[in-house]
Enzyme design. Structure first.
Site, PDB file in Angstrom:
ATOM      1  N   HIS A 119      -5.489  -3.560  -1.873  1.00  0.00           N
ATOM      2  CA  HIS A 119      -5.258  -2.567  -2.934  1.00  0.00           C
ATOM      3  C   HIS A 119      -5.242  -3.196  -4.328  1.00  0.00           C
ATOM      4  O   HIS A 119      -4.939  -2.519  -5.306  1.00  0.00           O
ATOM      5  CB  HIS A 119      -3.950  -1.807  -2.693  1.00  0.00           C
ATOM      6  CG  HIS A 119      -4.064  -0.797  -1.598  1.00  0.00           C
ATOM      7  ND1 HIS A 119      -4.551   0.477  -1.802  1.00  0.00           N
ATOM      8  CD2 HIS A 119      -3.784  -0.879  -0.280  1.00  0.00           C
ATOM      9  CE1 HIS A 119      -4.563   1.137  -0.658  1.00  0.00           C
ATOM     10  NE2 HIS A 119      -4.092   0.337   0.287  1.00  0.00           N
ATOM     11  N   SER A 166       0.791  -1.227   0.000  1.00  0.00           N
ATOM     12  CA  SER A 166       0.000   0.000   0.000  1.00  0.00           C
ATOM     13  C   SER A 166       0.824   1.278   0.000  1.00  0.00           C
ATOM     14  O   SER A 166       0.325   2.324  -0.385  1.00  0.00           O
ATOM     15  CB  SER A 166      -0.963  -0.005   1.185  1.00  0.00           C
ATOM     16  OG  SER A 166      -0.278  -0.244   2.384  1.00  0.00           O
ATOM     17  N   LYS A 186     -12.049   0.411  -0.143  1.00  0.00           N
ATOM     18  CA  LYS A 186     -11.189   1.122  -1.111  1.00  0.00           C
ATOM     19  C   LYS A 186     -11.918   1.164  -2.454  1.00  0.00           C
ATOM     20  O   LYS A 186     -12.814   1.980  -2.615  1.00  0.00           O
ATOM     21  CB  LYS A 186      -9.817   0.466  -1.154  1.00  0.00           C
ATOM     22  CG  LYS A 186      -9.152   0.497   0.227  1.00  0.00           C
ATOM     23  CD  LYS A 186      -7.743   0.006   0.203  1.00  0.00           C
ATOM     24  CE  LYS A 186      -7.229  -0.321   1.589  1.00  0.00           C
ATOM     25  NZ  LYS A 186      -7.186   0.813   2.518  1.00  0.00           N
TER      26      LYS A 186
HETATM   27  N1  PMP Z   1      -4.800  -4.485   4.406  1.00  0.00           N
HETATM   28  C1  PMP Z   1      -4.157  -3.610   3.631  1.00  0.00           C
HETATM   29  C2  PMP Z   1      -3.024  -4.077   2.795  1.00  0.00           C
HETATM   30  C3  PMP Z   1      -4.546  -2.255   3.637  1.00  0.00           C
HETATM   31  O1  PMP Z   1      -3.906  -1.372   2.878  1.00  0.00           O
HETATM   32  C4  PMP Z   1      -5.622  -1.854   4.445  1.00  0.00           C
HETATM   33  C5  PMP Z   1      -6.120  -0.428   4.482  1.00  0.00           C
HETATM   34  N2  PMP Z   1      -5.190   0.526   4.813  1.00  0.00           N
HETATM   35  C6  PMP Z   1      -6.257  -2.812   5.224  1.00  0.00           C
HETATM   36  C7  PMP Z   1      -5.830  -4.117   5.177  1.00  0.00           C
HETATM   37  C8  PMP Z   1      -7.381  -2.450   6.136  1.00  0.00           C
HETATM   38  O2  PMP Z   1      -8.576  -2.358   5.429  1.00  0.00           O
HETATM   39  P1  PMP Z   1      -9.828  -1.649   6.123  1.00  0.00           P
HETATM   40  O3  PMP Z   1      -9.692  -0.201   5.885  1.00  0.00           O
HETATM   41  O4  PMP Z   1     -10.999  -2.256   5.423  1.00  0.00           O
HETATM   42  O5  PMP Z   1      -9.788  -2.002   7.552  1.00  0.00           O
END
Ligand code: PMP
Length: 398
Positions: free
Chosen positions: A215, A187, A246
């Protein structure tokens, strides 16, 4: 606060002071408009280069309609956890539709991607097992690993040779179960995990493979089906973690994969058993997102067109945009203070692009992360590029 309380919490004063002095204190901005290419932030209309709204679904008319209709029909809250009285027909429908979309046996819907990682990792991996994790995995994976009683090993970022060494060591030690965990798309850097090689190694060593596709969804693969689809690895990855916050534009998370894993999670996963279900409007909006994604690849195609254009122009201007292979575009700056200064100057120029520093990325690797979206028009991207050029020259970054 009484003197006693002040003394007791003095350590927090010191920690906050340290954050301020090292440029790591985050000023949290406030959004006062719907999501889109342009948003109102702290009272100013700015070009939005910060959201994970890859496909523009966060304020899509069909999504809004689905949410409103669900409120009319079901109200606003689930009023219980899934295992007591919180499972609506909407949740089951969403799980079914997501399983079809992702081309997997089964799906469990949860409250967030963060929760999905907490649900799976400590439940599946116990004492006597080993978790092997990429060194740049997301914080929610790291926390999931911390909750597990299994042993852990880290392999160098994206380095399959190092992963093989860890697997070989594990074999020598005779662990019962071994699980390899990687982000699909990283990310903060936008690079993609070498999943085909990881899967091959896992098959050779009998390890479970889990990929966090937060992502990758709505971005990679046919019509945004994610990293497993992108590499044609259906049936060879045991667990995919997804987020609905997302590209899907709402909020929520899920675990996708083998039916037996999902069945066990329904019995024992702690966020499923002990935290309330997602709300009717959220769930209905997620269902609408699946409809939109299944109907056409138009939004995903536009996202990639925008991504290619923006990144080529940034490179041409001389910015270091790292190793990204996806719409995530890190503008590498090094020092946290420089990243903060550049972000503040861009904001003055009408561009909202957030600085990211430690602990989200390693010290000395601060950056501005630009998130490209299908909602950006060519004029929007050009506006952003001009601002980057102006501020980049001013701060001697280019
Ligand atoms: N896993 C990854 C790789 C992420 O980038 C994110 C969001 N930043 C999450 C999990 C968490 O997702 P959520 O916002 O749905 O809690």
């Amino acid at each position: 606060m009484s003197t006693h309380a002040e003394e007791k919490l003095q350590f927090l004063e010191e920690r906050l002071k340290e954050l301020r002095e090292s440029g790591l204190y985050t000023h949290i901005r406030t959004v006062q408009s719907p999501q889109g290419a342009w948003i109102v932030v702290d009272g100013k209309r700015v070009l939005n280069f910060c959201s994970n709204n890859y496909l523009g679904l966060a304020n899509h008319p069909e999504m809004r309609r689905a949410a409103v209709e669900a409120i009319e029909r079901y109200g606003v809250g689930p009023a219980a956890v899934r295992t007591i009285a919180g499972t609506l027909d909407l949740h089951l429908k969403l799980e079914e539709r997501l399983a079809r979309f992702k081309r997997v046996e089964a799906v469990l819907a949860l409250q967030s991607g963060f929760n999905a990682n907490q649900a799976v990792i400590p439940l599946l991996m116990e004492k006597g097992d080993l978790i092997i994790s990429d060194e740049l995995n997301h914080a929610s994976i790291i926390d999931g690993v911390r909750l597990s009683k299994a042993d852990r090993a880290i392999y160098r970022h994206g380095d399959v040779d190092d992963l093989r060494t860890r697997l070989e060591e594990a074999k020598q030690k005779g662990y019962r179960n071994v699980m390899i965990i990687t982000d699909g798309v990283f990310s903060m850097d936008g690079d993609v995990a070498p999943l085909p090689q990881i899967v091959e190694l896992a098959e050779a060593y009998g390890a479970i493979v889990m990929v966090d596709d937060a992502h990758g969804e709505g971005v990679l693969g046919e019509g945004g089906r994610g990293i497993v689809d992108h590499f044609g690895l259906h049936g060879r990855v045991d667990i995919e973690i997804g987020t609905l916050s997302k590209a899907f534009g709402v909020v929520g998370g899920y675990v996708a994969g083998r039916a037996i894993i999902i069945e066990y999670l329904r019995q024992r996963a702690r966020p499923f058993l002990f935290s309330s279900a997602t709300t009717p409007p959220d769930t209905a909006a997620c269902l609408a997102a699946v409809d939109i994604l299944e109907r056409s690849t138009e939004l995903v195609d536009r996202l990639w067109e925008n991504t290619r254009y923006f990144k080529a122009q940034m490179r041409e201007m001389g910015f270091d945009i790292g190793q990204s292979e996806t719409p995530i575009t890190p503008v590498m700056l090094g020092e946290a203070k420089l990243a903060q200064e550049m972000s503040a100057r861009l904001f003055e120029e009408g561009v909202f692009a957030q600085a990211i520093g430690y602990p989200t990325v390693p010290k000395g690797k601060a950056r501005i992360r630009v998130m490209i979206s299908a909602t950006h028009s060519r004029e929007d991207l050009d506006y952003g590029l001009r601002a980057f050029e102006k501020v980049g020259k001013e701060l001697e970054v280019i």
